[in-house]
Each structure stands twice: as C-alpha cells, then as structure tokens.
Write a protein that holds these residues in place. Structure first.
Motif, short mmCIF file in Angstrom:
data_model
loop_
_atom_site.label_atom_id
_atom_site.label_comp_id
_atom_site.label_asym_id
_atom_site.label_seq_id
_atom_site.Cartn_x
_atom_site.Cartn_y
_atom_site.Cartn_z
N LEU A 16 -74.27 -11.62 40.39
CA LEU A 16 -72.82 -11.62 40.52
C LEU A 16 -72.43 -10.99 41.85
O LEU A 16 -73.01 -9.99 42.27
CB LEU A 16 -72.17 -10.83 39.38
CG LEU A 16 -72.35 -11.41 37.99
CD1 LEU A 16 -71.87 -10.41 36.94
CD2 LEU A 16 -71.59 -12.72 37.84
N TYR A 17 -71.43 -11.58 42.49
CA TYR A 17 -70.88 -11.02 43.71
C TYR A 17 -69.39 -10.81 43.50
O TYR A 17 -68.70 -11.69 42.98
CB TYR A 17 -71.09 -11.97 44.90
CG TYR A 17 -70.40 -11.48 46.15
CD1 TYR A 17 -70.96 -10.48 46.92
CD2 TYR A 17 -69.16 -11.99 46.52
CE1 TYR A 17 -70.30 -10.00 48.05
CE2 TYR A 17 -68.50 -11.52 47.64
CZ TYR A 17 -69.08 -10.52 48.40
OH TYR A 17 -68.43 -10.04 49.50
N THR A 18 -68.91 -9.64 43.89
CA THR A 18 -67.49 -9.29 43.77
C THR A 18 -66.90 -9.20 45.17
O THR A 18 -67.49 -8.60 46.06
CB THR A 18 -67.32 -7.94 43.05
OG1 THR A 18 -67.96 -8.02 41.78
CG2 THR A 18 -65.86 -7.59 42.85
N GLY A 19 -65.70 -9.77 45.34
CA GLY A 19 -65.07 -9.72 46.64
C GLY A 19 -63.55 -9.73 46.55
O GLY A 19 -62.98 -9.77 45.46
N TYR A 20 -62.94 -9.71 47.71
CA TYR A 20 -61.48 -9.72 47.87
C TYR A 20 -61.12 -10.87 48.79
O TYR A 20 -61.83 -11.15 49.76
CB TYR A 20 -60.98 -8.39 48.48
CG TYR A 20 -59.63 -8.56 49.13
CD1 TYR A 20 -58.48 -8.49 48.37
CD2 TYR A 20 -59.52 -8.86 50.48
CE1 TYR A 20 -57.23 -8.70 48.95
CE2 TYR A 20 -58.28 -9.06 51.07
CZ TYR A 20 -57.15 -8.98 50.30
OH TYR A 20 -55.92 -9.20 50.86
#
Length: 90
Positions: A16-20
């Motif tokens: 999983l990758y979390t970003g804005y």
C-alpha cells in the motif's frame, strides 16, 4: 474551491502507498504509468483503494501523516470501512 485528497493505492505487489494530491485521477494515473512517487515506480499498475477529501491542504497533509503511521492491519481496516469521505475544514 480546490479539493485536497489523501489516498491509498494498492500496488501490483500488494503493498500500500499513501499520498496527497489535489487531482486524484491524474495522480493515480501517474503512479500506474511509473511517473508517480519513487516507491510506486516498478510496482504498477496501482489501484485506488481508499481516499478522503478535504477542503484545505493543511488538514489533508496532517491526515496523510497519520495514515502513514498506521500499521498495515489498520490501513486495511480503513479500506474495508470505505472511502469517499469528505471532511469540511473548521
């Protein structure tokens, strides 16, 4: 009014990758093409699995940091609970 998104994508290796971002469609497409964050390069295609929408960048960035601190289990719980949440600035 601009919208600000915190999102999670599932990479092809199941990480999983979390970003804005302020343009979620464009950003997810960039990740899938290998043009996004360094982490997602070579892990595409990616699938958008979760996002939250904010009316201001500060709250979105704080939330991104919070999500990045979560365990994998807690991130999966967020995904299961659902997305498309909109948070109004106070």
């Amino acid at each position: 009014m601009n919208k600000h998104y915190v999102y999670m994508v599932r990479c092809s290796d199941d990480t999983l990758y979390t970003g804005y971002t302020n343009d979620i469609d464009k950003r997810v497409e960039a990740h899938s093409k290998g043009l996004g964050a360094k982490y997602t390069r070579g892990r595409g295609p990616v699938k958008l699995v979760y996002y939250e929408c904010y009316n201001d960048k500060i709250h979105a960035m704080k939330r991104e940091y919070q999500i990045k601190q979560l365990s994998r289990k807690n991130k999966e719980n967020l995904i299961r609970e659902g997305s498309e949440k909109v948070f109004e600035s106070k």
